[in-house]
Design an enzyme around this catalytic site. Structure first.
Site, PDB file in Angstrom:
ATOM      1  N   VAL A  45       0.830  -1.210   0.000  1.00 25.56           N
ATOM      2  CA  VAL A  45       0.000   0.000   0.000  1.00 25.56           C
ATOM      3  C   VAL A  45       0.863   1.259   0.000  1.00 25.56           C
ATOM      4  CG1 VAL A  45      -0.298   0.205   2.535  1.00 25.56           C
ATOM      5  CG2 VAL A  45      -2.088   1.024   1.007  1.00 25.56           C
ATOM      6  N   THR A 155       6.341   4.373  18.630  1.00 24.26           N
ATOM      7  CA  THR A 155       7.049   5.614  18.337  1.00 24.26           C
ATOM      8  C   THR A 155       7.301   6.409  19.606  1.00 24.26           C
ATOM      9  OG1 THR A 155       6.893   7.752  17.212  1.00 24.26           O
ATOM     10  CG2 THR A 155       4.826   6.719  17.780  1.00 24.26           C
ATOM     11  N   SER A 190      -0.596  13.703  16.495  1.00 23.44           N
ATOM     12  CA  SER A 190      -1.183  13.593  15.152  1.00 23.44           C
ATOM     13  C   SER A 190      -2.069  12.356  15.194  1.00 23.44           C
ATOM     14  CB  SER A 190      -0.102  13.412  14.072  1.00 23.44           C
ATOM     15  OG  SER A 190       0.468  12.108  14.138  1.00 23.44           O
ATOM     16  N   TYR A 192      -1.827   9.927  13.287  1.00 20.87           N
ATOM     17  CA  TYR A 192      -0.894   8.796  13.162  1.00 20.87           C
ATOM     18  C   TYR A 192      -0.289   8.431  14.518  1.00 20.87           C
ATOM     19  CZ  TYR A 192       3.698   6.797  13.280  1.00 20.87           C
ATOM     20  OH  TYR A 192       4.771   6.054  13.674  1.00 20.87           O
ATOM     21  N   HIS A 193       0.337   9.419  15.190  1.00 17.85           N
ATOM     22  CA  HIS A 193       0.982   9.105  16.462  1.00 17.85           C
ATOM     23  C   HIS A 193      -0.039   8.523  17.459  1.00 17.85           C
ATOM     24  CE1 HIS A 193       4.242  11.890  14.961  1.00 17.85           C
ATOM     25  NE2 HIS A 193       4.997  10.987  15.542  1.00 17.85           N
ATOM     26  N   LYS A 196      -0.635   4.784  17.305  1.00 23.92           N
ATOM     27  CA  LYS A 196       0.363   3.971  18.023  1.00 23.92           C
ATOM     28  C   LYS A 196       0.007   3.844  19.505  1.00 23.92           C
ATOM     29  CE  LYS A 196       3.558   3.410  14.728  1.00 23.92           C
ATOM     30  NZ  LYS A 196       3.909   2.104  14.164  1.00 23.92           N
ATOM     31  N   VAL A 222      14.206   7.848  12.196  1.00 27.79           N
ATOM     32  CA  VAL A 222      15.287   7.075  11.581  1.00 27.79           C
ATOM     33  C   VAL A 222      15.946   7.896  10.468  1.00 27.79           C
ATOM     34  CG1 VAL A 222      15.857   4.920  10.391  1.00 27.79           C
ATOM     35  CG2 VAL A 222      13.986   4.968  12.059  1.00 27.79           C
TER      36      VAL A 222
HETATM   37  P1  NAD Z   1       7.163   2.543   5.303  1.00 30.31           P
HETATM   38  O1  NAD Z   1       5.936   3.273   4.907  1.00 30.31           O
HETATM   39  O2  NAD Z   1       8.390   2.697   4.495  1.00 30.31           O
HETATM   40  O3  NAD Z   1       6.834   0.962   5.407  1.00 30.31           O
HETATM   41  C1  NAD Z   1       5.641   0.460   5.943  1.00 30.31           C
HETATM   42  C2  NAD Z   1       5.274  -0.794   5.141  1.00 30.31           C
HETATM   43  O4  NAD Z   1       4.091  -1.377   5.692  1.00 30.31           O
HETATM   44  C3  NAD Z   1       4.973  -0.473   3.681  1.00 30.31           C
HETATM   45  O5  NAD Z   1       5.724  -1.311   2.835  1.00 30.31           O
HETATM   46  C4  NAD Z   1       3.467  -0.717   3.557  1.00 30.31           C
HETATM   47  O6  NAD Z   1       3.089  -1.171   2.272  1.00 30.31           O
HETATM   48  C5  NAD Z   1       3.223  -1.753   4.648  1.00 30.31           C
HETATM   49  N1  NAD Z   1       1.836  -1.747   5.180  1.00 30.31           N
HETATM   50  C6  NAD Z   1       1.137  -0.693   5.663  1.00 30.31           C
HETATM   51  N2  NAD Z   1      -0.101  -1.088   6.035  1.00 30.31           N
HETATM   52  C7  NAD Z   1      -0.177  -2.418   5.795  1.00 30.31           C
HETATM   53  C8  NAD Z   1      -1.207  -3.389   5.960  1.00 30.31           C
HETATM   54  N3  NAD Z   1      -2.414  -3.059   6.445  1.00 30.31           N
HETATM   55  N4  NAD Z   1      -0.955  -4.682   5.607  1.00 30.31           N
HETATM   56  C9  NAD Z   1       0.263  -5.029   5.103  1.00 30.31           C
HETATM   57  N5  NAD Z   1       1.267  -4.149   4.921  1.00 30.31           N
HETATM   58  C10 NAD Z   1       1.049  -2.850   5.266  1.00 30.31           C
HETATM   59  O7  NAD Z   1       7.450   2.929   6.833  1.00 30.31           O
HETATM   60  P2  NAD Z   1       8.821   2.792   7.690  1.00 30.31           P
HETATM   61  O8  NAD Z   1       9.473   4.105   7.715  1.00 30.31           O
HETATM   62  O9  NAD Z   1       9.561   1.609   7.263  1.00 30.31           O
HETATM   63  O10 NAD Z   1       8.204   2.523   9.125  1.00 30.31           O
HETATM   64  C11 NAD Z   1       7.984   1.193   9.579  1.00 30.31           C
HETATM   65  C12 NAD Z   1       7.427   1.198  10.987  1.00 30.31           C
HETATM   66  O11 NAD Z   1       8.361   1.831  11.857  1.00 30.31           O
HETATM   67  C13 NAD Z   1       6.123   1.966  11.128  1.00 30.31           C
HETATM   68  O12 NAD Z   1       5.272   1.283  12.016  1.00 30.31           O
HETATM   69  C14 NAD Z   1       6.540   3.291  11.701  1.00 30.31           C
HETATM   70  O13 NAD Z   1       5.522   3.855  12.461  1.00 30.31           O
HETATM   71  C15 NAD Z   1       7.738   2.906  12.550  1.00 30.31           C
HETATM   72  N6  NAD Z   1       8.675   4.021  12.712  1.00 30.31           N
HETATM   73  C16 NAD Z   1       9.303   4.590  11.626  1.00 30.31           C
HETATM   74  C17 NAD Z   1      10.194   5.663  11.814  1.00 30.31           C
HETATM   75  C18 NAD Z   1      10.909   6.352  10.680  1.00 30.31           C
HETATM   76  O14 NAD Z   1      11.598   7.351  10.927  1.00 30.31           O
HETATM   77  N7  NAD Z   1      10.807   5.893   9.444  1.00 30.31           N
HETATM   78  C19 NAD Z   1      10.431   6.123  13.113  1.00 30.31           C
HETATM   79  C20 NAD Z   1       9.784   5.524  14.195  1.00 30.31           C
HETATM   80  C21 NAD Z   1       8.901   4.473  13.978  1.00 30.31           C
HETATM   81  N1  USQ Z   2      10.462  19.092  10.955  1.00 33.72           N
HETATM   82  C1  USQ Z   2      10.997  20.294  10.520  1.00 33.72           C
HETATM   83  N2  USQ Z   2      11.270  20.425   9.196  1.00 33.72           N
HETATM   84  C2  USQ Z   2      11.073  19.418   8.297  1.00 33.72           C
HETATM   85  C3  USQ Z   2      10.553  18.189   8.747  1.00 33.72           C
HETATM   86  C4  USQ Z   2      10.252  18.071  10.090  1.00 33.72           C
HETATM   87  O1  USQ Z   2      11.191  21.224  11.299  1.00 33.72           O
HETATM   88  O2  USQ Z   2      11.346  19.617   7.101  1.00 33.72           O
HETATM   89  C5  USQ Z   2      10.174  18.908  12.396  1.00 33.72           C
HETATM   90  C6  USQ Z   2       8.743  18.507  12.692  1.00 33.72           C
HETATM   91  O3  USQ Z   2       7.909  19.638  12.825  1.00 33.72           O
HETATM   92  C7  USQ Z   2       8.911  17.707  13.971  1.00 33.72           C
HETATM   93  C8  USQ Z   2      10.282  17.076  13.831  1.00 33.72           C
HETATM   94  O4  USQ Z   2      10.971  17.841  12.838  1.00 33.72           O
HETATM   95  O5  USQ Z   2       8.944  18.563  15.067  1.00 33.72           O
HETATM   96  C9  USQ Z   2      10.254  15.622  13.412  1.00 33.72           C
HETATM   97  O6  USQ Z   2       9.460  15.493  12.237  1.00 33.72           O
HETATM   98  P1  USQ Z   2       9.644  14.264  11.232  1.00 33.72           P
HETATM   99  O7  USQ Z   2       8.762  14.483  10.057  1.00 33.72           O
HETATM  100  O8  USQ Z   2      11.073  14.000  11.008  1.00 33.72           O
HETATM  101  O9  USQ Z   2       9.137  13.031  12.140  1.00 33.72           O
HETATM  102  P2  USQ Z   2       7.689  12.642  12.668  1.00 33.72           P
HETATM  103  O10 USQ Z   2       6.590  13.338  12.000  1.00 33.72           O
HETATM  104  O11 USQ Z   2       7.733  12.710  14.162  1.00 33.72           O
HETATM  105  O12 USQ Z   2       7.573  11.123  12.206  1.00 33.72           O
HETATM  106  C10 USQ Z   2       8.685  10.264  11.995  1.00 33.72           C
HETATM  107  C11 USQ Z   2       8.170   9.018  11.294  1.00 33.72           C
HETATM  108  C12 USQ Z   2       7.163   8.315  12.208  1.00 33.72           C
HETATM  109  C13 USQ Z   2       7.800   8.048  13.552  1.00 33.72           C
HETATM  110  C14 USQ Z   2       8.387   9.305  14.171  1.00 33.72           C
HETATM  111  C15 USQ Z   2       9.218   9.027  15.399  1.00 33.72           C
HETATM  112  O13 USQ Z   2       7.553   9.353  10.053  1.00 33.72           O
HETATM  113  O14 USQ Z   2       6.748   7.096  11.601  1.00 33.72           O
HETATM  114  O15 USQ Z   2       6.839   7.506  14.411  1.00 33.72           O
HETATM  115  O16 USQ Z   2       9.286   9.922  13.223  1.00 33.72           O
HETATM  116  S1  USQ Z   2       9.042  10.303  16.623  1.00 33.72           S
HETATM  117  O17 USQ Z   2       9.390  11.575  16.012  1.00 33.72           O
HETATM  118  O18 USQ Z   2       9.930   9.960  17.699  1.00 33.72           O
HETATM  119  O19 USQ Z   2       7.657  10.310  17.028  1.00 33.72           O
END
Ligand code: NAD
Ligand code: USQ
Length: 404
Positions: A45, A155, A190, A192-193, A196, A222
């Site tokens: 997706v 998260t 959000s 999203y958050h 979780k 990450v």
């Molecule tokens: P991503 O969007 O790259 O990957 C998520 C994957 O899950 C996608 O390949 C998508 O197709 C699949 N997916 C979503 N809904 C699904 C469903 N209902 N059934 C089967 N597959 C499904 O995201 P990511 O950056 O790899 O993040 C992975 C996980 O780690 C997430 O749960 C995210 O919240 C968490 N996370 C990510 C970050 C970050 O900075 N990227 C930080 C903290 C936590």
């Molecule tokens: N931010 C900026 N400029 C940008 C992008 C982001 O100032 O161009 C700020 C945002 O306002 C926020 C912070 O940087 O305050 C982090 O934003 P982000 O987009 O890097 O991260 P976030 O929205 O928190 O989400 C990402 C992942 C999510 C994961 C989360 C971990 O997409 O899946 O859950 O990081 S955490 O931040 O610890 O909640």
């Protein structure tokens, strides 16, 4: 099944849900390389969201089928593939019965905060997809695989930015002379958050009620793209998001520096978060699997290695850019989000270190190599996708169409 004691130990079977995504793909390869028996479950997706919003990864990425075929031809290792939606319980049941996982690593959610704030339908999709998907995983474990260990990606954003230290999952409180250890307060900002937070509550309840064993990995933001395994071939390359919806802070800043776009600091830039290298994501997940939670235990680890404010990240990228001859500017963008821009932040993150995590800290050399990487692909950047386009305050019920 039973085997005598001189037979080699059975390989642990790990189901990686969301294994076609950024964290999941790197983790699936890492675990396969470490001799785990790996299956990827993914609905793909995320690739659909990119098509629908007109976005693309900085790096060209191969189809999941090409990816696993290439992995097999390079290493001889098989990764099983189950394409489907975990919200479809019949699909998930068949997958559990067929693969019989010892651990399930669940990355498979809609993970962008801005995506969840586009309009009502994306907000509802996000919570439906994430909350129901996780509930289905819990029911599948109870029904078909009771001993299985759930490693769930949560998260750091579940905690928000309280004016006291953030603990790992639980806080001990004395109130009116009585003391208890309680779930740490959640203040997500959000839809999203919040999904979780709802997941964490559902998982904690099923640990208590059914004896499920679970680890909630409250991961920070990450950064990075290379891991030992994804480097082996261009068909194994990981995705790298830089757009205003799926791109995250440090990764975005590196791409912005590479194309000469001013760094987009939202508001005052004092927003502080936990960050980690993607090479540490794969290490943390492996540590959680290798040291499973006990039956009935709901374990929470804060998964990040260092804290930075947005302003600190901008100045690190500016400095690194200078060394490479780039003139990096910063611009203050009116904050599209509702969040504290100046706040206290001190979050514990000792449990994974205690299990043996050896962090890759954000050194100058890493930013240099990340910048060089983004420069290499800069011709693929669509600069129209850089500025944020989703407003927390303006979200409404009307479906947002995509401007071109
Ligand atoms: P991503 O969007 O790259 O990957 C998520 C994957 O899950 C996608 O390949 C998508 O197709 C699949 N997916 C979503 N809904 C699904 C469903 N209902 N059934 C089967 N597959 C499904 O995201 P990511 O950056 O790899 O993040 C992975 C996980 O780690 C997430 O749960 C995210 O919240 C968490 N996370 C990510 C970050 C970050 O900075 N990227 C930080 C903290 C936590
Ligand atoms: N931010 C900026 N400029 C940008 C992008 C982001 O100032 O161009 C700020 C945002 O306002 C926020 C912070 O940087 O305050 C982090 O934003 P982000 O987009 O890097 O991260 P976030 O929205 O928190 O989400 C990402 C992942 C999510 C994961 C989360 C971990 O997409 O899946 O859950 O990081 S955490 O931040 O610890 O909640």
């Amino acid at each position: 099944s039973h085997h005598s004691s001189n037979e080699p130990a059975k390989r642990k079977r790990v189901m990686v849900i969301g294994g076609d995504g950024y964290c999941g793909w790197a983790t699936a390869l890492h675990l396969s390389n470490k001799n785990y028996e790996v299956a990827i479950v993914d609905s793909l997706v995320r690739r659909l969201f990119d098509h629908q919003l007109g976005l693309d990864s900085l790096t060209p990425i191969s189809s999941i089928h090409t990816r696993v075929r290439r992995w097999k031809s390079l290493t001889g290792k098989t990764i099983e593939l189950y394409i489907g939606d975990i919200c479809d319980f019949e699909f998930l049941s068949e997958t559990f019965k067929s693969f019989e996982p010892d651990s399930v690593v669940h990355f498979g959610e809609q993970r962008s905060a801005p995506y969840s704030m586009i309009d009502r339908s994306r907000a509802v999709f996000t919570q439906n997809n994430n909350v129901i998907g996780t509930l289905n995983v819990l029911f599948a474990m109870k029904e078909f695989r009771e001993e299985c260990h759930l490693v769930k990606l949560g998260t750091m954003g579940e905690y928000g930015t309280p004016n006291i230290d953030i603990e790992e999952g639980y806080i001990t409180i004395t109130h009116n002379g009585r003391t208890d250890t309680l779930p740490y307060p959640k203040q997500a900002s959000s839809f999203y958050h919040l999904s979780k937070v709802h997941d964490s509550n559902n998982i904690a309840f099923t640990c208590k009620a059914w004896g499920i064993r679970a680890t909630d990995l409250n991961q920070g933001v990450v950064y990075g793209v290379r891991t030992d395994e994804t480097e082996m071939h261009e068909e194994l390359f990981n995705r790298f998001d830089y757009d205003g919806v799926f791109g995250t802070a440090l990764n975005r800043f590196c791409v912005q520096a590479a194309v000469g776009h001013p760094l987009t600091v939202y508001g005052k830039g004092g927003q502080t978060r936990g960050y980690l290298d993607i090479r540490d994501t794969v290490q943390c997940v492996e540590l959680a699997i290798a040291n499973p939670a006990k039956p009935g235990e709901f374990r929470v680890f804060n998964q990040f290695t260092e804290q930075f404010s947005v302003n600190e990240l901008a100045s690190l990228v500016t400095k690194a850019g200078k060394k490479l001859g780039l003139d990096v500017q910063t611009t203050s963008v009116p904050n599209p989000r509702v969040e504290a821009e100046e706040h206290y932040y001190n979050a514990k993150h000792t449990k994974l270190i205690e299990l043996g995590l050896k962090p890759h800290l954000l050194s100058d050399s890493l930013i240099d190599s990340l910048l060089n990487f983004t420069i290499k692909y800069k011709d693929r950047v669509d600069t129209k996708q850089i500025m944020p386009s989703v407003s927390w305050r303006k979200i409404g019920v009307k479906p947002r169409t995509i401007a071109t």
